[in-house]
Scaffold this motif. Structure first.
Motif: not given
Length: 215
Positions: A102-109
């Motif tokens: 979830x933490x990585x997903x925050x900056x993924x886009x």
């Protein structure tokens, strides 16, 4: 995120006799060799190691060819293959973001947009735009092809986790409900494949390969 200052081909430049459009295309093809070094979290079914992004992309393309008949809405198989082959190329620079991170997903886009800008710019004008359109189409998930491509992207690691008796399902904090929620996009493209996926998740939960959910 690390975007290379120079493409791999700079280490051993193409000879002067190879130039123009072809040189740009070969530069891109050399650069995407980096995809083979991007490790994913999914375990292989055939060996005791994690798969890399190139292996994942190949597997998705084959899955499209084999499973397209289960799409609820008919899909253009060739274009769907293009989508699954292009969509993870940005991870050469952006890195893989695991489904349960979830933490990585925050900056993924943001990371992947910047990577797409840098990577596809190596291609000749016109071809670069086509690759970017395919990547954007996959991300938007609005066409039948993009929805089926996304379904394959969710189904493939599910099969590997099943073979590993849990695999990334055993990530701390992940429950069977988490897996169902994040795999539900399979059902957007194929009710039959989603029913099969649910069966695997349910059985994995029964066998203790993933923490029990509330269902």
């Amino acid at each position: 995120m690390t975007i290379a200052n120079e493409p791999l081909s700079a280490d051993n430049p193409l000879p002067d006799g190879v130039h123009g459009r072809l040189a740009e295309q070969l530069t891109f093809l050399i650069e995407v060799d980096r995809l083979k070094t991007v490790l994913r979290q999914s375990p292989l079914a055939a060996a005791d190691r994690r798969e890399n992004d190139a292996e994942h992309s190949w597997h998705l393309a084959l899955m499209v060819l084999v499973l397209a008949e289960y799409a609820d809405e008919p899909v253009d198989v060739a274009r769907t293959v293009e989508l699954v082959l292009v969509h993870d190329l940005v991870e050469i620079y952006a890195g893989d973001t695991p489904l349960y991170d979830d933490e990585g997903a925050a900056s993924q886009r943001e990371r992947e947009e910047a990577a797409a800008d840098a990577l596809f710019a190596l291609l000749p004008s016109g071809q670069a735009e086509v690759f970017r359109l395919r990547w954007d189409e996959f991300e938007a998930k609005e066409t039948a092809e993009a929805q089926f491509a996304k379904a394959m992207d969710r189904l493939q690691p599910l099969l590997l986790n099943w073979m590993a008796e849990g695999g990334t399902w055993r990530t701390p904090g992940v429950t069977a409900d988490t897996v169902r929620e994040r795999k539900a996009v399979i059902g957007d493209a194929s009710s039959e494949l989603w029913a099969a996926a649910r069966t695997l998740i349910d059985e994995g939960e029964r066998r203790g390969w993933v923490a029990r959910g509330s269902e």
